[in-house]
Design a protein around this motif. Sequence first.
Motif, mmCIF file in Angstrom:
data_model
loop_
_atom_site.group_PDB
_atom_site.id
_atom_site.type_symbol
_atom_site.label_atom_id
_atom_site.label_comp_id
_atom_site.label_asym_id
_atom_site.label_seq_id
_atom_site.Cartn_x
_atom_site.Cartn_y
_atom_site.Cartn_z
ATOM 1 N N ARG A 364 0.812 -1.263 0.000
ATOM 2 C CA ARG A 364 -0.092 -0.087 -0.001
ATOM 3 C C ARG A 364 0.987 1.363 -0.025
ATOM 4 O O ARG A 364 0.689 2.318 -0.697
ATOM 5 N N LEU A 365 1.801 1.252 0.795
ATOM 6 C CA LEU A 365 2.775 2.429 0.752
ATOM 7 C C LEU A 365 3.372 2.588 -0.714
ATOM 8 O O LEU A 365 3.436 3.920 -1.084
ATOM 9 N N LEU A 366 4.118 1.729 -1.235
ATOM 10 C CA LEU A 366 4.439 1.773 -2.678
ATOM 11 C C LEU A 366 3.478 2.214 -3.508
ATOM 12 O O LEU A 366 3.671 3.279 -4.384
ATOM 13 N N ALA A 367 2.188 1.865 -3.506
ATOM 14 C CA ALA A 367 1.087 2.261 -4.260
ATOM 15 C C ALA A 367 0.742 3.642 -4.119
ATOM 16 O O ALA A 367 0.687 4.308 -5.149
ATOM 17 N N TRP A 368 0.808 4.158 -2.832
ATOM 18 C CA TRP A 368 0.478 5.451 -2.523
ATOM 19 C C TRP A 368 1.674 6.420 -3.026
ATOM 20 O O TRP A 368 1.404 7.660 -3.479
ATOM 21 N N ASP A 369 2.761 6.155 -2.788
ATOM 22 C CA ASP A 369 4.093 6.927 -3.013
ATOM 23 C C ASP A 369 4.066 7.310 -4.657
ATOM 24 O O ASP A 369 4.485 7.992 -5.369
ATOM 25 N N THR A 370 3.528 5.970 -5.345
ATOM 26 C CA THR A 370 3.681 5.785 -6.900
ATOM 27 C C THR A 370 2.719 6.490 -7.455
ATOM 28 O O THR A 370 2.753 7.491 -8.329
ATOM 29 N N HIS A 371 1.236 6.322 -7.052
ATOM 30 C CA HIS A 371 0.117 6.976 -7.679
ATOM 31 C C HIS A 371 -0.572 7.769 -7.061
ATOM 32 O O HIS A 371 -1.589 8.653 -7.398
ATOM 33 N N GLY A 372 -0.518 7.867 -5.591
ATOM 34 C CA GLY A 372 -1.342 8.868 -4.692
ATOM 35 C C GLY A 372 -2.923 8.546 -4.951
ATOM 36 O O GLY A 372 -3.643 9.535 -4.616
ATOM 37 N N ASP A 373 -3.391 7.526 -5.186
ATOM 38 C CA ASP A 373 -4.582 7.163 -5.451
ATOM 39 C C ASP A 373 -5.389 7.270 -4.038
ATOM 40 O O ASP A 373 -4.874 6.389 -3.006
ATOM 41 N N SER A 374 -6.638 7.972 -3.834
ATOM 42 C CA SER A 374 -7.271 8.002 -2.521
ATOM 43 C C SER A 374 -7.507 6.689 -2.034
ATOM 44 O O SER A 374 -7.749 6.474 -0.929
ATOM 45 N N GLY A 375 -7.768 5.532 -2.804
ATOM 46 C CA GLY A 375 -8.082 4.067 -2.314
ATOM 47 C C GLY A 375 -6.792 3.526 -1.765
ATOM 48 O O GLY A 375 -7.106 2.706 -0.876
ATOM 49 N N ASP A 376 -5.732 4.203 -1.681
ATOM 50 C CA ASP A 376 -4.445 3.484 -1.050
ATOM 51 C C ASP A 376 -3.968 4.653 0.100
ATOM 52 O O ASP A 376 -3.069 4.920 0.431
ATOM 53 N N SER A 377 -4.939 5.596 0.656
ATOM 54 C CA SER A 377 -4.819 6.464 1.461
ATOM 55 C C SER A 377 -4.328 5.808 2.819
ATOM 56 O O SER A 377 -4.814 4.828 3.218
ATOM 57 N N PRO A 378 -3.233 6.388 3.359
ATOM 58 C CA PRO A 378 -2.545 5.906 4.639
ATOM 59 C C PRO A 378 -3.603 6.141 5.660
ATOM 60 O O PRO A 378 -3.350 5.532 6.892
ATOM 61 N N LEU A 379 -4.728 6.993 5.877
ATOM 62 C CA LEU A 379 -5.535 7.078 6.675
ATOM 63 C C LEU A 379 -6.279 5.883 6.987
ATOM 64 O O LEU A 379 -6.901 5.765 8.186
ATOM 65 N N VAL A 380 -6.090 4.818 5.907
ATOM 66 C CA VAL A 380 -6.920 3.420 6.163
ATOM 67 C C VAL A 380 -5.796 2.439 6.596
ATOM 68 O O VAL A 380 -5.710 2.075 7.678
ATOM 69 N N TRP A 381 -4.945 2.223 5.842
ATOM 70 C CA TRP A 381 -3.851 1.239 6.094
ATOM 71 C C TRP A 381 -2.814 1.563 6.828
ATOM 72 O O TRP A 381 -2.489 0.595 7.999
ATOM 73 N N ALA A 382 -2.419 2.638 7.305
ATOM 74 C CA ALA A 382 -1.645 3.101 8.400
ATOM 75 C C ALA A 382 -2.159 2.975 9.682
ATOM 76 O O ALA A 382 -1.318 3.200 10.424
ATOM 77 N N SER A 383 -3.251 2.915 9.849
ATOM 78 C CA SER A 383 -4.080 3.132 11.153
ATOM 79 C C SER A 383 -4.042 1.724 11.899
ATOM 80 O O SER A 383 -4.043 1.670 13.245
#
Length: 408
Positions: A364-383
Amino acid sequence: MARTLLLKYAETGTLYSAWRWQDVPAQAEAAKLDAQYLEQVQTALTQCLPEPQADESGDAALERALTTGWLAQPQTAFQLGGGLGDSLIPAEIAGALRTERERGTRPRLRIQVSPSTARVPWPLLRIGPEREPLLELADLEFAPPASLAASARPINHRGDSVVAVIDPRVPGASPTSALGSVLGRPQQDDALAALLRHGVRLRPEAKNYLELVRRRDLDERWLREQLADAARFLYVGHATNSENADAGAGAALHLAGAGPHVPVTAAQLVRDAWQFPARCALIACGSASDLRDLEPMGLTLAALSCGADLVTATSWRLPTNAAMALFAGASSDRQPLRELVLAVDLAHDSRDPVTALGDWQRERLLAWDTHGDSGDSPLVWASVVTYTRGGGVARRFDLSGPEPDSQC
């Protein structure tokens, strides 16, 4: 076999950290964080997390976090992760983790947080001038206070059932109210129908997804009976925290049932000697907020006290799929909250849930860093954090002696 680095935070106005390798008990080190930097950490966390401030409404807090907060965009999340890493991870720890990587292993970093560090999005931290993700250097595991680790009741876990309480209908709460549905209107082809893979192990018994979700009959009595002889517990629903002096003890799960609604509190779980299965997942707002108080208690610590060996829970209020679509423009083909539930469920069926969940968070972190899609928001997975009973960090070394004089 990968090594484990023990890291403990403690505070008495000033934040201290102490660390050592689990297999080298005589070589502990310590550092001190200046109060000014600790205040900056708290300010940043208050600004970026979806928790209401002062007169802010719940929806306003979600909108702020998802649109203008530090975690709303990859660039600002990167900056926050670097700042938190500089403040909280001493250079000596970063160096030790890199050394292990050069040896071809990814160690486990077992963290005992303090009240000021309990809300930190640890999976987002970046360390060193290169801003390497902490997740790439270590699998993150969290430790309860030493007093709990020493006193938790041992349970002889024999059952193999998976107890799944998925978005239960809270008595008297409409679907759109504060204690309404967290998943929205259920559909037969819902992504969470994948939970049916547990087959005959699943409790309650369900032939299809609609028989599993939004049930009215999963009350306190039913849950207590089922947990006493289960291998796993998966809860997806509402958790709330009391605002009184014993806030942690008043943290509660909201179940279904007949009659007036009375939630099950952390204090009740411990007092009534519930028996929890070895692996538990509490996917609910702030279910891992236990250690924010100087006298820590809450749902996660209650589960560990009642026999759980491992508890995965969330550090702050979770955005629902509806909130993600409304405020962050998440596409309809992405359902971050459901993805989280399924990732945790699969991890808890694996040999090593901590590593399995860490692998998913790294993706998820790699996807967030690469694309910034809100579906990969760290507010969900990093919690999501996982506490294990283990042996406790503080039981292995003590921070009650002279104050360390080094700074991080």
